[in-house]
Structures are given as C-alpha cells and as structure tokens.
Design an enzyme around this catalytic site. Sequence first.
Site, mmCIF file in Angstrom:
data_model
loop_
_atom_site.group_PDB
_atom_site.id
_atom_site.type_symbol
_atom_site.label_atom_id
_atom_site.label_comp_id
_atom_site.label_asym_id
_atom_site.label_seq_id
_atom_site.Cartn_x
_atom_site.Cartn_y
_atom_site.Cartn_z
ATOM 1 N N MET A 90 -39.479 -49.061 20.560
ATOM 2 C CA MET A 90 -39.337 -47.647 20.255
ATOM 3 C C MET A 90 -38.479 -47.363 19.020
ATOM 4 S SD MET A 90 -41.353 -46.316 22.275
ATOM 5 C CE MET A 90 -42.110 -46.298 23.898
ATOM 6 N N HIS A 109 -50.517 -48.516 21.440
ATOM 7 C CA HIS A 109 -50.106 -47.113 21.538
ATOM 8 C C HIS A 109 -50.924 -46.416 22.627
ATOM 9 C CE1 HIS A 109 -48.432 -43.304 20.264
ATOM 10 N NE2 HIS A 109 -49.646 -42.801 20.307
ATOM 11 N N GLY A 143 -46.277 -45.581 8.141
ATOM 12 C CA GLY A 143 -46.305 -44.317 8.860
ATOM 13 C C GLY A 143 -46.052 -44.524 10.349
ATOM 14 N N GLU A 174 -54.251 -50.631 27.927
ATOM 15 C CA GLU A 174 -53.363 -51.269 26.939
ATOM 16 C C GLU A 174 -53.318 -52.775 27.165
ATOM 17 O OE1 GLU A 174 -49.481 -49.488 26.431
ATOM 18 O OE2 GLU A 174 -50.157 -47.645 27.366
HETATM 19 C C1 GAR Z 1 -46.498 -48.482 26.623
HETATM 20 O O1 GAR Z 1 -47.244 -47.482 27.245
HETATM 21 C C2 GAR Z 1 -46.693 -48.458 25.124
HETATM 22 O O2 GAR Z 1 -47.993 -48.144 24.761
HETATM 23 C C3 GAR Z 1 -45.750 -47.348 24.720
HETATM 24 O O3 GAR Z 1 -44.606 -47.595 25.501
HETATM 25 C C4 GAR Z 1 -44.999 -48.184 26.739
HETATM 26 C C5 GAR Z 1 -44.194 -49.447 26.929
HETATM 27 O O4 GAR Z 1 -44.465 -50.012 28.187
HETATM 28 N N1 GAR Z 1 -45.463 -47.389 23.330
HETATM 29 C C6 GAR Z 1 -45.373 -46.282 22.587
HETATM 30 O O5 GAR Z 1 -45.472 -45.166 23.039
HETATM 31 C C7 GAR Z 1 -45.118 -46.535 21.113
HETATM 32 N N2 GAR Z 1 -45.380 -45.338 20.375
HETATM 33 P P1 GAR Z 1 -44.122 -51.528 28.475
HETATM 34 O O6 GAR Z 1 -42.657 -51.718 28.105
HETATM 35 O O7 GAR Z 1 -44.349 -51.680 29.941
HETATM 36 O O8 GAR Z 1 -45.033 -52.366 27.651
#
Ligand code: GAR
Length: 215
Positions: A90, A109, A143, A174
């Site tokens: 993040m 994402h 970006g 994902e």
């Molecule tokens: C996931 O949903 C990922 O896509 C999102 O954070 C989560 C992490 O989960 N990422 C974003 O939103 C980046 N913009 P995880 O730690 O269980 O993989």
Amino acid sequence: MSRTARVGVLVSGRGSNLQTLLDAAADPWFPADITVVVSNVPGAFALERAAAAGVPALTIDHRGRGRAEFEAELLAALSDVDIVCLAGFMRVLTPGFLNAFPNRVLNIHPALLPAFPGLHGPAQALAAGVTQAGATCHLVDAGVDTGPILAQGSVPVLPGDTEESLAARILPLEHRLFPLGLRWLAEGRVTVTDRRAQVALQPGESRWLSFSPPA
Ligand code: GAR
C-alpha cells in the site's frame, strides 16, 4: 528470461496474494522462485506466511524516513531479483524505484482498471453502481494503477453487497490472475508497446477470466 526468475514480493498486510505466489512457486514447473519478501508494515501477517514457506522476510518501515531513503532500502533488499510483485503493498513507488525494474513490477488490483484505481476498489465499484466488478493484474508505471494490463476477470455485483462481501468475491479472482501474470512475465512472454501489454498466449490461455464464484 533463460533461467528461473527470481522474484521479490512487497506486502503490507495479511498476504493472501503472497500466499498464492508462494503456492504457485512451490511447483517445480513454475518459472519463478520467490526469493525475498519485504513488508513496510511491522508485524504484517504476510511475514509469517513467508517464514512458513522458508522465504527470507524483512521489514522496512516507511515511517520515520523520507521516500527516497525508503526506496533506496527497498532497492538494496531487492538487489538480487528480476521481478517485483506488489501483493497488497500500500505504498506508491516513484520512478526512482521503478526505473530499476523496467516493465518488471507486477501489481494485483481489486477492480477492473482503468476504473476504480487507488484505495478501496470494491467500495468505489459499489458507489458507482456497476453490475460487474473484478480484478486486474498489471505492470506498474509511475501512475496509480495506470500501467499496462496483463490479465483481468470479473465477478457480479449482487444485491445487498457490502465492500467486504464484494471484496471477498473478488479475492479468489485475484488469486488466479496474479500467478498467471507472473508466469507470463517470468517466461518472457510479455512485451509492452505504447503503454499496452501484449502476451504471447499458449493454447488454452486467455487474458480474461470468466469466473463463476459459488452462488
Ligand atoms: C488485495 O485485495 C489487493 O488487491 C489489494 O489489497 C488486498 C491485499 O490483500 N491491493 C490494492 O488495493 C492495491 N491498490 P492480501 O494482503 O490478502 O493480498
């Protein structure tokens, strides 16, 4: 890439996407090894996942230091890798970092980019009233979630969905897309022209996942 690609994974939280990459890389036929995991958040559960898989893991806290110093430490930790995966990482990375890995930083994402970049993709989708949500695996440019798209897939938005329920429906998508994109990148099957990615697909592969979650 002619040898097994070495991959560093950056994380900030629970690390379920890291887990899918670790699981994929446990297959000897997978073309990439996860060689290091770095968290910017002390105590993130993702660090435990790395340790359980026997992968070196370290914390580089972004707090209390400038962005340039933070990224210099990240680069030092990743000095031996070919590809960087952002698995729920993040922090925005600047060209000072990205230029070290041209078209070699991969992100997952929870939205159908270019819609709903940045934070809270599922909440943005709900607020917009769309009927399909999804996930995108893409290369990272300077970006926010604007880089070349490798693979996407969708899930329905259902009546009564909350941010949590929609995010939970997107997450397994994902987990399919991220190892797929990493495989293509590690196998050298991705080329980028005019900010658009092309993938040399093999029979049966698709850049679009039709995902039918259980009702
Ligand atoms: C996931 O949903 C990922 O896509 C999102 O954070 C989560 C992490 O989960 N990422 C974003 O939103 C980046 N913009 P995880 O730690 O269980 O993989």
